[in-house]
Enzyme design. Sequence first.
Site, mmCIF file in Angstrom:
data_model
loop_
_atom_site.group_PDB
_atom_site.id
_atom_site.type_symbol
_atom_site.label_atom_id
_atom_site.label_comp_id
_atom_site.label_asym_id
_atom_site.label_seq_id
_atom_site.Cartn_x
_atom_site.Cartn_y
_atom_site.Cartn_z
ATOM 1 N N CYS A 120 0.883 -1.111 -0.127
ATOM 2 C CA CYS A 120 -0.009 0.005 -0.103
ATOM 3 C C CYS A 120 0.843 1.242 -0.217
ATOM 4 C CB CYS A 120 -0.965 -0.004 1.235
ATOM 5 S SG CYS A 120 -2.013 1.478 1.289
ATOM 6 N N ASP A 168 -9.307 -3.718 -7.420
ATOM 7 C CA ASP A 168 -8.431 -2.501 -6.560
ATOM 8 C C ASP A 168 -8.836 -1.198 -7.398
ATOM 9 O OD1 ASP A 168 -6.792 -0.910 -5.231
ATOM 10 O OD2 ASP A 168 -5.210 -2.190 -5.187
ATOM 11 N N HIS A 198 -7.684 -4.254 -3.143
ATOM 12 C CA HIS A 198 -6.524 -3.753 -2.355
ATOM 13 C C HIS A 198 -6.454 -4.370 -0.942
ATOM 14 C CE1 HIS A 198 -3.993 -0.429 -1.926
ATOM 15 N NE2 HIS A 198 -4.408 -0.141 -1.011
#
Length: 415
Positions: A120, A168, A198
């Site tokens: 991330c 995502d 995600h």
Amino acid sequence: MMGNLVEITAADGGRFNAYVAMPEGGSGPGLVLLQEAFGVTQFMRDMADRFASDGYVVTVPDLYWRIEAGVELTDAQFDRAMDIYRQFDLNLAIDDIKATIGALRAMPEQRGGVGAVGFCLGGRLAAMAAARTDIDCAVAYYGVGITDHLAELEQVKIPLGFHFGTDDQHCAADIASIAALVERHDHMSLWMYNGADHGFANPHRGFFSPTAEELAYIRTLAIIRAAIGPKFDLEGMWEQHMYHEFVTKDAHAVLDTMVEDPYVNITSTVMGGVGHDMLLRFYKYHFCDVHPADTRIIPISRTVGVNRVVDEMIMCFTHDTEISWMLPDIEPTGRYIEVPMIVVVSFRGGKIYNEHIYFDQASVLVQAGLLDPANLPVGGIDVSRKLQDKTVMPNRLMKKWSTSEGLPLDKYPSA
């Protein structure tokens, strides 16, 4: 946990903590693990431990220390995580990553190169580190905002990998640009995971995908191993494991080739064990010393990967003793049997972590005289014979095979 906290001195004199996990062997290449937007969470420590078990000296710096030290949040605290993220200075973070790399290289346990892996926010930082630091390789999991650094990334010369899920939405707008970047550079890789969202690598989050996570980890390991090592003789360890299974028949020696908490799944009969003690019992009383004297293995193929060995083989024997893991509670039939098998062996570091064993139980039962193949789509010894000789006539179980004889074989028949 395998690790402990150490203190690192920043370039401007400040001090911050980092979680450090050491490999079982005591030394190895270095790896900097870069945090999600939620801080250095249990997930990050678990990943550090996992990479350490594969031979790396792993450091996870607390990159939020300039805002608030020791941040560790969950999805339920998403708004707070975003508030901290908005205060986060990417350039200062790279300075702290450089300090972390320096501290890692100074550790006596660190031998060889240094790589970076991030998730991330950390994925973005891993890509930036590839451009701005002296690391040897980098991998970014669903990095947000990577397209802000495309000009820098064009100059990257080290191996660089990207993982994204097809679902995502946080990164969807960036995929095309990253794909174009990767297309221009042979040392870069992009992998997409169908249906993954995600955060798919984090088991503490709602979008966790164990299949995507495992495949991404293998690919990550492949990049890192190729760039900085370490090298393990997986094939040699597997050969040693089988030697003790079938030659010395020493269950303790078999377990010595495995990690402390291994498991074995024999899927066809739901046999095996989880953990050292259960597996020791399984090998000692139900595997190592149960095979007929004429047992032999015919190798068909072997594939050696970054952390796996896959064997395709045929096991041959006369059923003159009970084989409890294959034919449990079945008295010896005296019949000769050949069994096609696939064994997938997974490693952590240089030792075996698990085995997944698959074989054609239907053909075993047919050959043992326990299953009547009449009117059933199952084979007997012909299954193994076909594996050894491609010219053995196929399709005999398909009654409709004869109906296609003489029909056109044009690839693109006209309307």
